[in-house]
Design a protein around this motif. Sequence first.
Motif, mmCIF file in Angstrom:
data_model
loop_
_atom_site.group_PDB
_atom_site.id
_atom_site.type_symbol
_atom_site.label_atom_id
_atom_site.label_comp_id
_atom_site.label_asym_id
_atom_site.label_seq_id
_atom_site.Cartn_x
_atom_site.Cartn_y
_atom_site.Cartn_z
ATOM 1 N N HIS A 79 2.165 1.447 -3.587
ATOM 2 C CA HIS A 79 1.150 1.673 -4.622
ATOM 3 C C HIS A 79 -0.130 2.204 -3.964
ATOM 4 O O HIS A 79 -1.164 1.515 -3.958
ATOM 5 C CB HIS A 79 0.853 0.374 -5.371
ATOM 6 N N ARG A 89 0.831 -1.208 0.000
ATOM 7 C CA ARG A 89 0.000 0.000 0.000
ATOM 8 C C ARG A 89 0.864 1.256 0.000
ATOM 9 O O ARG A 89 0.531 2.255 -0.661
ATOM 10 C CB ARG A 89 -0.935 -0.006 1.201
ATOM 11 N N ILE A 116 -6.329 -0.432 -1.938
ATOM 12 C CA ILE A 116 -7.369 0.362 -1.302
ATOM 13 C C ILE A 116 -8.031 -0.453 -0.189
ATOM 14 O O ILE A 116 -8.476 -1.578 -0.420
ATOM 15 C CB ILE A 116 -8.453 0.792 -2.325
ATOM 16 N N ASP A 127 -2.361 4.193 -4.804
ATOM 17 C CA ASP A 127 -3.523 4.359 -5.674
ATOM 18 C C ASP A 127 -4.098 3.029 -6.139
ATOM 19 O O ASP A 127 -5.174 2.993 -6.749
ATOM 20 C CB ASP A 127 -3.159 5.202 -6.900
ATOM 21 N N ARG A 128 -3.403 1.910 -5.815
ATOM 22 C CA ARG A 128 -3.862 0.611 -6.294
ATOM 23 C C ARG A 128 -4.023 -0.419 -5.182
ATOM 24 O O ARG A 128 -4.313 -1.575 -5.467
ATOM 25 C CB ARG A 128 -2.918 0.079 -7.386
#
Length: 312
Positions: A41, A38, A46, A43-44
């Motif tokens: 990334h 997390r 969640i 934004d990917r």
Amino acid sequence: MDTMRDRFIAITSQLLAEEPRLAVVLADISADGFASARRAHPDRVINVGIREQLLIGAGAGMALTGMRPIVHTFASFLVERPFEQVKLDFGHQGVGGILVSAGGSFDWPAGGFTHMAPGDVALLDTLDGWTVHVPGHPDEAEALLREAVDGDDRVYVRLSLQANRQARPVGRSTGSTGSTGSTGSTGFSVVREGRGGTVVAVGPMLDNVLAATEGLDVNVLYATTVRPFDGAGLRRAAGAGPGADVVIVEPYLAGTSTAAANEALMELPHRVLGLGVGRAELRRYGQMEEHLAAHGLDARGLRERITGFLRG
């Protein structure tokens, strides 16, 4: 040996760095395991919190933009609680994604019936277009996950703490039949050959089935993919004689695949016995091994029921 869930977290974290369209949607479960991914990334990866309907909706929304979402939580919260969203947001909208569950049918008995999902595969069976994988070892879980990430269809990967001692090859089969799923799925592999009936062991049930059928003159087939159902493979194994006796041992609701087996064998006189988790709720927590024994899914219980059926 690591668990299937541990392997899933490790491999998915690696794949996020390799596949720019891959995303992971969580509902608190396994959030700690994905903490590093997390940060790398944001934004990917969640985490929507304990909002399972939003979990499915967010994953399907990502799929609508062209992303490949992996949606993950316990099976009861992934399939049962947000079933309407699974039906509409993925199925009705015609988008693909990967649902990865943990918890199996009763991996964490102390969590009570809210954290058990013996009916998850049967429930998904009411929908069209789902491939269902039930690995029996972390290596198989990894192979099936990697295959699912490469596709664009709707896939359910059912992980469990129960596992076989050794992994078996997971390869593509051209013999599978059925209308669900479009990925190259694995057919049933022959583990043991015999002439006195056919026993299909699904995922983590294989070791118990092998122990239960030791010394019996039966075919033992192994399945890590149950949808599409490998009707052609079952016919090849069971159809050598004038009739067929088939036992299907599944780690979820008993009888989930009996209709598929009956359809596969419809042109041959046959009998099918579906073994799995019973419908009656066991209202004591216990341990996973005690639940297996109570449902007759340990080696002793399976041998009694399999031999009784084949002698009948």
